[in-house]
Design an enzyme around this catalytic site. Structure first.
Site, mmCIF file in Angstrom:
data_model
loop_
_atom_site.group_PDB
_atom_site.id
_atom_site.type_symbol
_atom_site.label_atom_id
_atom_site.label_comp_id
_atom_site.label_asym_id
_atom_site.label_seq_id
_atom_site.Cartn_x
_atom_site.Cartn_y
_atom_site.Cartn_z
ATOM 1 N N GLU A 90 25.926 35.325 39.678
ATOM 2 C CA GLU A 90 27.362 35.096 39.544
ATOM 3 C C GLU A 90 27.821 33.910 40.398
ATOM 4 O OE1 GLU A 90 29.577 36.200 37.529
ATOM 5 O OE2 GLU A 90 28.270 37.642 36.535
ATOM 6 N N ASP A 145 36.046 35.917 32.992
ATOM 7 C CA ASP A 145 35.620 34.526 33.158
ATOM 8 C C ASP A 145 36.154 33.704 31.979
ATOM 9 O OD1 ASP A 145 34.044 35.271 31.011
ATOM 10 O OD2 ASP A 145 32.139 34.715 31.936
ATOM 11 N N TYR A 200 37.274 37.585 40.934
ATOM 12 C CA TYR A 200 36.421 37.659 39.742
ATOM 13 C C TYR A 200 35.003 38.096 40.106
ATOM 14 C CZ TYR A 200 32.980 36.382 36.361
ATOM 15 O OH TYR A 200 31.895 36.446 35.533
#
Length: 366
Positions: free
Chosen positions: A55, A156, A138
């Site tokens: 990520e 995203d 996020y």
């Protein structure tokens, strides 16, 4: 809010017709999921370290670009404790070429924090994850959902696109983000939150693409408002992007036999801690004569030669043009304070950002 969004009421997430979407999404995912090096196989538990590492790497970078870097990192540092014991310089060297280098510094700081403060075990909640260096809302949601199956939906760019088309969200980004987040949460299944999130990511990456989406293959093909209107490619709505002001500067490629003069940039700021050749400030409207006055001072240096052309590079907030000058130093000339000589043959081991790779290649005719 745009005029169109003012005219058109926002869709409510609790609409009855949304109830079958999570199941349809998971059924599609079980058939067509992407195989990614950081993704657990069906039925296997996800490794929080691999989820976190991927990520961070995927922020503002493509899956194709990240793959080789991810493999290099896990081969050298197979878990967060091993990464936490590494030096920041080693991490920056391994990261070189992937861009957005503050991510590498935060990656190392986070690994250190997890190792020292959490015994090498990632927190399993969004709140706990957000307390770690370099993990924002996020990323915390993505790790919580994918690694720990917390019922949360990370959003995203791929998910923004899918959701904005599915519900025909007229409001422009970034103002539309809260609404898109709310609508995306309606696509969460009662269980398998991580798979729901990854399914939407895959859908945006492979089917609901920015241009020419393959709507006939989409699990929402009969249920998508934008498709029904024939306006898929116009979503998400975005405010016009402002382009940064061009900055100019000079870069100085100095060789001493088979060695190159380099220095490290300040730890904080753009390209922090990375290796570069000496250069001038990067300023809007800077003229060549002023930039050249910032050349490094060495004894017995040959005359500066300006290379034909300029090196161009585009950062997130501004484009850059660099004039490149070359010179040769006599044997045994010492590097100025704060600089060092490195063998040209080992430049691959230096933490060189892409803009410096371009400068060196231009200066040395590589």
């Amino acid at each position: 809010m745009s005029p169109r969004s003012a005219r058109k009421p926002k869709p409510e997430p609790s609409q009855p017709e949304t109830s079958s979407r999570p199941l349809a999404l998971l059924q599609w995912y079980d058939r067509d999921r992407r195989r990614l090096p950081w993704r657990a196989a069906p039925g296997e538990a996800s490794d929080p370290y691999r989820v976190w590492l991927s990520e961070i790497m995927l922020q503002q970078t493509t899956v194709k670009a990240v793959g080789p870097y991810f493999e290099k990192f896990v081969a050298r540092w197979p878990d967060v404790t091993a990464l936490g014991r590494a030096s920041q310089d080693d991490v920056l060297r391994m990261w070189a070429g992937l861009g957005y280098y503050s991510r590498a510094r935060n990656l190392h700081a986070c690994a250190v924090a997890v190792t020292r403060e959490h015994g090498g075990v990632f927190p399993d909640t969004e709140e706990g994850l957000r307390a770690l260096p370099g993990i924002g809302p996020y990323t915390a949601a993505a790790i919580a959902a994918i690694a720990f199956d917390r019922r949360t939906m990370p959003v995203d760019g791929n998910i923004e696109r899918v959701v904005s088309r599915l519900f025909a969200v007229e409001e422009e980004l970034p103002q539309a983000k809260p609404l898109i987040q709310q609508l995306a949460a309606t696509l969460l299944a009662e269980s398998r939150a991580g798979d729901s999130a990854q399914a939407l990511m895959d859908l945006g990456a492979s089917i609901c693409t920015p241009k020419k989406p393959a709507c006939s293959l989409c699990p929402f093909t009969e249920d998508c408002t934008a498709r029904a209107q024939g306006t898929q490619e116009t979503f998400p709505r975005k405010a016009p992007k402002k382009s940064g002001t061009l900055r100019r500067g000079a870069a100085f490629v100095v060789t001493r036999g088979d060695e190159l003069l380099v220095r490290s940039r300040p730890e904080k700021g753009l390209l922090g801690g990375m290796t570069e050749v000496p250069g001038s400030d990067w300023l809007a409207g800077q003229d060549d004569a002023t930039a050249k006055q910032q050349a490094p001072q060495l004894k017995g240096l040959s005359r500066w030669q300006r290379k034909v052309g300029v090196v161009t590079h585009v950062f997130t907030h501004f484009p850059l043009e660099l004039v490149v000058y070359t010179a040769k130093a006599e044997a045994r000339v010492r590097a100025p304070e704060g600089m060092r000589w490195v063998p040209i043959a080992t430049l691959a081991d230096e933490a060189l950002p892409n803009v410096m790779r371009k400068v060196i290649a231009h200066g040395l005719d590589l």
